[in-house]
Design a protein around this motif. Sequence first.
Motif, mmCIF file in Angstrom:
data_model
loop_
_atom_site.group_PDB
_atom_site.id
_atom_site.type_symbol
_atom_site.label_atom_id
_atom_site.label_comp_id
_atom_site.label_asym_id
_atom_site.label_seq_id
_atom_site.Cartn_x
_atom_site.Cartn_y
_atom_site.Cartn_z
ATOM 1 N N GLN A 1 0.762 -1.269 0.069
ATOM 2 C CA GLN A 1 -0.184 0.072 0.110
ATOM 3 C C GLN A 1 0.821 1.470 -0.131
ATOM 4 O OE1 GLN A 1 -2.645 -0.814 3.178
ATOM 5 N NE2 GLN A 1 -4.076 -1.797 2.210
ATOM 6 N N LYS A 2 1.998 1.308 0.875
ATOM 7 C CA LYS A 2 2.981 2.358 0.742
ATOM 8 C C LYS A 2 3.524 2.652 -0.561
ATOM 9 C CE LYS A 2 6.925 4.066 3.153
ATOM 10 N NZ LYS A 2 7.999 3.681 4.220
ATOM 11 N N ILE A 3 3.852 1.492 -1.173
ATOM 12 C CA ILE A 3 4.538 1.565 -2.377
ATOM 13 C C ILE A 3 3.526 2.216 -3.362
ATOM 14 C CG2 ILE A 3 5.593 0.499 -4.395
ATOM 15 C CD1 ILE A 3 6.734 -1.434 -2.394
ATOM 16 N N ILE A 4 2.243 1.620 -3.556
ATOM 17 C CA ILE A 4 1.243 2.182 -4.359
ATOM 18 C C ILE A 4 0.765 3.634 -4.334
ATOM 19 C CG2 ILE A 4 -1.218 1.899 -4.949
ATOM 20 C CD1 ILE A 4 -0.869 -0.994 -4.319
ATOM 21 N N LEU A 5 0.753 4.057 -2.971
ATOM 22 C CA LEU A 5 0.546 5.477 -2.801
ATOM 23 C C LEU A 5 1.722 6.420 -3.395
ATOM 24 C CD1 LEU A 5 -1.048 5.162 1.017
ATOM 25 C CD2 LEU A 5 -2.111 5.952 -1.451
ATOM 26 N N GLU A 6 2.761 5.768 -2.979
ATOM 27 C CA GLU A 6 4.204 6.457 -3.491
ATOM 28 C C GLU A 6 4.373 6.730 -5.066
ATOM 29 O OE1 GLU A 6 7.632 9.069 -3.523
ATOM 30 O OE2 GLU A 6 6.141 8.480 -1.805
ATOM 31 N N LEU A 7 3.877 5.579 -5.672
ATOM 32 C CA LEU A 7 3.752 5.707 -7.223
ATOM 33 C C LEU A 7 2.758 6.791 -7.693
ATOM 34 C CD1 LEU A 7 4.269 2.056 -7.862
ATOM 35 C CD2 LEU A 7 5.857 3.672 -8.434
ATOM 36 N N GLU A 8 1.281 6.615 -6.993
ATOM 37 C CA GLU A 8 0.224 7.506 -7.392
ATOM 38 C C GLU A 8 0.882 8.936 -7.356
ATOM 39 O OE1 GLU A 8 -2.883 5.985 -5.094
ATOM 40 O OE2 GLU A 8 -3.311 4.467 -6.599
ATOM 41 N N ARG A 9 1.702 9.108 -6.150
ATOM 42 C CA ARG A 9 1.897 10.475 -5.728
ATOM 43 C C ARG A 9 2.986 10.966 -6.934
ATOM 44 N NH1 ARG A 9 5.964 13.299 -4.171
ATOM 45 N NH2 ARG A 9 7.329 11.511 -3.660
ATOM 46 N N LYS A 10 4.004 10.069 -7.250
ATOM 47 C CA LYS A 10 5.117 10.271 -8.493
ATOM 48 C C LYS A 10 4.260 10.630 -9.713
ATOM 49 C CE LYS A 10 8.944 8.614 -6.588
ATOM 50 N NZ LYS A 10 9.802 9.938 -6.139
ATOM 51 N N ALA B 1 1.039 11.701 -10.049
ATOM 52 C CA ALA B 1 0.344 12.850 -9.926
ATOM 53 C C ALA B 1 1.389 14.084 -10.222
ATOM 54 C CB ALA B 1 -0.392 13.030 -8.671
ATOM 55 N N ASP B 2 2.769 13.953 -9.627
ATOM 56 C CA ASP B 2 3.578 14.923 -9.674
ATOM 57 C C ASP B 2 4.026 14.911 -11.105
ATOM 58 O OD1 ASP B 2 3.658 15.369 -6.923
ATOM 59 O OD2 ASP B 2 5.591 14.337 -6.696
ATOM 60 N N GLU C 1 1.656 19.220 -17.428
ATOM 61 C CA GLU C 1 0.385 20.127 -17.571
ATOM 62 C C GLU C 1 1.101 21.604 -17.628
ATOM 63 O OE1 GLU C 1 -3.960 20.816 -15.903
ATOM 64 O OE2 GLU C 1 -2.332 20.394 -14.409
ATOM 65 N N LYS C 2 1.750 21.767 -16.397
ATOM 66 C CA LYS C 2 2.585 23.045 -16.478
ATOM 67 C C LYS C 2 3.417 23.355 -17.589
ATOM 68 C CE LYS C 2 2.358 23.333 -11.563
ATOM 69 N NZ LYS C 2 3.062 22.939 -10.174
ATOM 70 N N PHE D 1 -2.092 16.442 -20.954
ATOM 71 C CA PHE D 1 -1.824 16.043 -19.601
ATOM 72 C C PHE D 1 -2.272 16.784 -18.406
ATOM 73 C CE2 PHE D 1 1.337 13.896 -22.022
ATOM 74 C CZ PHE D 1 1.488 12.728 -21.312
ATOM 75 N N TYR D 2 -2.865 16.229 -17.427
ATOM 76 C CA TYR D 2 -3.346 17.008 -16.291
ATOM 77 C C TYR D 2 -3.412 15.965 -15.356
ATOM 78 C CZ TYR D 2 -7.416 14.749 -18.366
ATOM 79 O OH TYR D 2 -8.075 13.718 -19.114
ATOM 80 N N VAL D 3 -3.586 16.337 -13.842
ATOM 81 C CA VAL D 3 -3.583 15.516 -12.877
ATOM 82 C C VAL D 3 -4.916 14.630 -12.952
ATOM 83 C CG1 VAL D 3 -3.460 15.186 -10.369
ATOM 84 C CG2 VAL D 3 -2.034 16.823 -11.614
ATOM 85 N N THR D 4 -4.935 13.225 -12.821
ATOM 86 C CA THR D 4 -5.981 12.321 -12.943
ATOM 87 C C THR D 4 -5.580 10.998 -12.344
ATOM 88 O OG1 THR D 4 -7.780 11.351 -14.308
ATOM 89 C CG2 THR D 4 -5.377 11.425 -15.386
ATOM 90 N N THR D 5 -6.570 10.471 -11.867
ATOM 91 C CA THR D 5 -6.668 8.953 -11.644
ATOM 92 C C THR D 5 -7.249 8.107 -12.431
ATOM 93 O OG1 THR D 5 -8.048 9.259 -9.730
ATOM 94 C CG2 THR D 5 -5.867 9.434 -8.951
#
Length: 117
Positions: free
Chosen positions: A58-67, A69-70, A76-77, A83-87
């Motif tokens: 779960q920790k790895i998945i959350l970290e990958l999702e955060r990366k 999104a970054d 996007e910028k 490209f835009y932040v999406t899940t």
Amino acid sequence: WTLWSCSHPVLRQALRQKHQEAQQACRPHNLPMLQAAQQHEPEAMEHRIREEQRAMDQKIILELERKAADQQGTLEKAGVAGFYVTTNPQELTLQMNLLELIRKLQQRGCQVGKAAL
């Protein structure tokens, strides 16, 4: 990573060794009680290992999702179309395909540039 997740085969062997040593040192009339007490230890250890592995996953998945999104935010910028932040899984697949296309185009551009030299 903790000791549990990295070396659980070693921990299993150490527990078996501990049980054998305790049984060898035990007086015969106490052996059934000792074995009954030891019976639940491997199950408890396996449960702890599974829980720790689940938490690490779960920790790895959350970290990958955060990366992800970054990276989406950065692209996007930078003004990269699509490209835009999406899940959303379909949008993520589209963005991955766009990145692959950009990578291939970049490789072709490098090859064309080398050929011109």
